[in-house]
Write a protein that holds these residues in place. Structure first.
Motif, mmCIF file in Angstrom:
data_model
loop_
_atom_site.group_PDB
_atom_site.id
_atom_site.type_symbol
_atom_site.label_atom_id
_atom_site.label_comp_id
_atom_site.label_asym_id
_atom_site.label_seq_id
_atom_site.Cartn_x
_atom_site.Cartn_y
_atom_site.Cartn_z
ATOM 1 N N PRO A 1 -14.276 -9.701 -6.677
ATOM 2 C CA PRO A 1 -12.992 -8.295 -6.899
ATOM 3 C C PRO A 1 -11.694 -8.448 -6.832
ATOM 4 N N ILE A 2 -10.710 -7.441 -8.294
ATOM 5 C CA ILE A 2 -9.596 -7.779 -7.483
ATOM 6 C C ILE A 2 -9.251 -6.595 -6.599
ATOM 7 N N GLU A 3 -8.692 -6.546 -6.060
ATOM 8 C CA GLU A 3 -7.991 -5.255 -4.374
ATOM 9 C C GLU A 3 -6.204 -4.919 -4.936
ATOM 10 N N ILE A 4 -6.496 -4.134 -5.177
ATOM 11 C CA ILE A 4 -4.302 -4.169 -4.331
ATOM 12 C C ILE A 4 -3.822 -2.058 -4.367
ATOM 13 N N LEU A 5 -3.341 -2.476 -2.807
ATOM 14 C CA LEU A 5 -3.095 -1.843 -2.402
ATOM 15 C C LEU A 5 -1.530 -1.811 -2.299
ATOM 16 N N PRO A 6 -0.744 -1.176 -2.790
ATOM 17 C CA PRO A 6 0.639 -1.007 -2.551
ATOM 18 C C PRO A 6 1.303 -1.277 -1.379
ATOM 19 N N ASP A 7 1.985 -1.740 -1.195
ATOM 20 C CA ASP A 7 3.293 -1.261 0.593
ATOM 21 C C ASP A 7 4.030 -0.870 0.231
ATOM 22 N N GLY A 8 4.766 -0.378 -0.796
ATOM 23 C CA GLY A 8 6.196 0.460 -0.831
ATOM 24 C C GLY A 8 6.848 -0.169 -0.302
ATOM 25 N N VAL A 9 6.878 -1.302 -0.415
ATOM 26 C CA VAL A 9 8.100 -1.675 -0.023
ATOM 27 C C VAL A 9 8.366 -3.139 -1.080
ATOM 28 N N THR A 10 7.148 -3.973 -1.354
ATOM 29 C CA THR A 10 7.736 -5.612 -1.987
ATOM 30 C C THR A 10 6.664 -5.124 -3.545
ATOM 31 N N LEU A 11 7.402 -5.766 -4.764
ATOM 32 C CA LEU A 11 7.423 -5.149 -6.110
ATOM 33 C C LEU A 11 6.104 -5.807 -6.474
ATOM 34 N N ALA A 12 6.002 -7.082 -6.011
ATOM 35 C CA ALA A 12 4.890 -7.835 -6.058
ATOM 36 C C ALA A 12 3.048 -7.487 -5.471
ATOM 37 N N SER A 13 2.960 -6.532 -4.370
ATOM 38 C CA SER A 13 2.327 -5.729 -3.771
ATOM 39 C C SER A 13 1.663 -4.691 -5.234
ATOM 40 N N TYR A 14 2.521 -4.456 -5.936
ATOM 41 C CA TYR A 14 1.293 -3.364 -6.869
ATOM 42 C C TYR A 14 1.141 -4.304 -7.985
ATOM 43 N N SER A 15 0.830 -5.406 -8.017
ATOM 44 C CA SER A 15 0.700 -5.507 -9.032
ATOM 45 C C SER A 15 -0.970 -7.309 -8.597
ATOM 46 N N ARG A 16 -1.418 -7.265 -9.776
ATOM 47 C CA ARG A 16 -2.009 -8.856 -8.968
ATOM 48 C C ARG A 16 -2.673 -8.823 -10.743
ATOM 49 N N THR A 17 -2.037 -10.563 -10.110
ATOM 50 C CA THR A 17 -2.263 -11.242 -12.542
ATOM 51 C C THR A 17 -3.527 -12.428 -12.005
ATOM 52 N N LEU A 18 -4.386 -12.130 -13.103
ATOM 53 C CA LEU A 18 -5.801 -13.026 -13.017
ATOM 54 C C LEU A 18 -5.576 -14.207 -14.281
ATOM 55 N N ASP B 1 0.139 6.480 -8.392
ATOM 56 C CA ASP B 1 0.030 7.639 -8.361
ATOM 57 C C ASP B 1 -0.783 8.935 -7.606
ATOM 58 N N PHE B 2 -0.462 7.977 -6.004
ATOM 59 C CA PHE B 2 -0.771 8.843 -5.056
ATOM 60 C C PHE B 2 -1.446 9.981 -5.106
ATOM 61 N N LYS B 3 -0.408 10.610 -4.816
ATOM 62 C CA LYS B 3 -0.287 12.220 -4.610
ATOM 63 C C LYS B 3 -1.332 12.870 -5.761
ATOM 64 N N SER B 4 -2.099 12.220 -6.673
ATOM 65 C CA SER B 4 -2.935 13.166 -8.344
ATOM 66 C C SER B 4 -4.409 12.603 -7.376
ATOM 67 N N GLY B 5 -4.294 11.830 -6.197
ATOM 68 C CA GLY B 5 -5.754 11.641 -5.651
ATOM 69 C C GLY B 5 -6.835 10.437 -6.268
ATOM 70 N N SER C 1 -3.526 10.882 2.317
ATOM 71 C CA SER C 1 -2.954 9.946 3.276
ATOM 72 C C SER C 1 -2.791 8.641 3.502
ATOM 73 N N THR C 2 -4.374 8.307 3.435
ATOM 74 C CA THR C 2 -4.735 6.451 3.471
ATOM 75 C C THR C 2 -5.721 5.847 2.289
ATOM 76 N N PRO C 3 -4.713 5.610 1.355
ATOM 77 C CA PRO C 3 -5.629 5.930 0.733
ATOM 78 C C PRO C 3 -6.474 4.441 0.679
ATOM 79 N N LEU C 4 -7.476 4.315 -0.037
ATOM 80 C CA LEU C 4 -8.457 3.188 -0.268
ATOM 81 C C LEU C 4 -7.663 1.847 -1.276
ATOM 82 N N PRO C 5 -7.473 0.365 -1.483
ATOM 83 C CA PRO C 5 -7.098 0.069 -2.349
ATOM 84 C C PRO C 5 -7.666 0.224 -3.522
ATOM 85 N N LEU C 6 -6.508 0.060 -4.798
ATOM 86 C CA LEU C 6 -7.035 0.338 -5.635
ATOM 87 C C LEU C 6 -8.313 -1.213 -5.936
#
Length: 317
Positions: free
Chosen positions: A162-179, A266-270, A282-287
């Motif tokens: 599975p592909i898991e993505i959990l942004p760290d809020g700092v590095t842009l690379a943490s927002y994406s995964r390339t397959l 869009d964490f605020k949307s839950g 406030s402590t989301p799981l990885p997408l």
């Protein structure tokens, strides 16, 4: 007293010998021409047979690749043997017109399908006129070819997990995964791609199909599956929540060698659980992207009843 010299009657031995030699020569000429014809047409037959086999295999592969061209509920690919056979016939005729076998009357004899292994078989024939062999009674040579291919799917997450993505809020690379795709995503009839997200934790994401030059957002090609949905984020970006199928033809993308998944941020949307909103955490799981399946691939078969699945692929159903 001297004896008179014997006279040679009309139709002498010498004349008869000349006639026999002529007949023998004609017979040998026929045999020589026949043997020359056999040599010439044996080579031509092998050439035409190879080309006819290639055209038939191309047709079978295209037919098998489009075997799952129907779309069912929520975009699920469904088999359509009739469409697959029509595709195979059209491809055979198109390729044949640009091939050397077109000059030998190449034609489809029959096209069959086998629902037990999602395969398409093409049987074809060409006719070689044999003017040099006419003296020995051979008017033409028929060349036959049969080719079979089956539909398969490519599931890259079966190898990567599975592909898991959990942004760290700092590095842009943490927002994406390339397959990276070992086998390309190509546009066919109906559903080309299926992306599955766990129903209990549906989070917003973007899918892009990438080649060596560009990446293309697939939101316009998406059809939500089950409780999946397309929503607009607080930032005004359309995101996919849950599972979806994709038809590349809607956005005129023909081929991709990579898929890029990006967190919707869009964490605020839950989250959405089976389509129902859940409170903000406030402590989301990885997408999580649980499965990725790519359709419209085909593999060659040994025979209609012997269609092994090649490494890296799996049966469509």
């Amino acid at each position: 007293m001297a004896q008179p010299a014997p006279t040679t009657p009309k139709g002498s031995i010498r004349t008869r010998c000349k006639g026999g030699i002529l007949v023998l020569f004609c017979g040998l000429a026929v045999l020589i021409i026949g043997f020359m014809g056999l040599c010439i047409y044996t080579g031509l037959q092998a050439f035409v047979e190879g080309d006819l086999q290639r055209v038939s295999m191309n047709a079978a592969m295209v037919g098998a690749a489009g075997y799952y061209s129907n779309v069912g509920t929520f975009g699920k690919p469904l088999p359509s043997a009739s469409s697959a056979k029509n595709d195979a016939r059209n491809i055979f005729q198109g390729v044949m017109r640009r091939s050397s076998v077109g000059g030998f009357g190449a034609r489809v004899i029959r096209i069959t399908s086998n629902d037990s292994n999602d395969s398409v078989s093409v049987t074809s024939r060409a006719t070689l006129p044999t003017a040099l062999l006419t003296p020995i009674g051979i008017q033409n040579i028929q060349v036959n070819a049969t080719a079979t291919a089956r539909a398969v799917k490519y599931e890259p997450t079966a190898f990567t997990g599975p592909i898991e993505i959990l942004p760290d809020g700092v590095t842009l690379a943490s927002y994406s995964r390339t397959l990276d795709l070992a086998f390309p995503l190509v546009n066919g009839l109906g559903t080309d791609l299926y992306v599955e997200q766990p129903a209990e934790a549906q989070q917003g994401y973007v899918v892009e199909a990438c080649n060596s030059r560009n990446c293309y957002d697939l939101i316009q090609a998406a059809t939500p599956v089950g409780s999946g949905q397309i929503l607009t984020s607080r930032a005004g970006k359309k995101l996919i929540y849950g599972s979806a199928t994709f038809n590349l033809g809607r956005i005129k993308v023909h081929k991709a060698t990579k898929l890029r998944f990006t967190h919707g941020n869009d964490f605020k949307s839950g989250y959405f659980k089976a389509g129902a909103p859940t409170p903000y955490d406030s402590t989301p799981l990885p997408l999580t992207i649980q499965r990725v399946m790519i359709f419209h691939h085909a593999s060659a078969c040994v025979s209609p009843s012997n269609c092994p699945v090649p490494a890296g692929f799996s049966p469509v159903e």
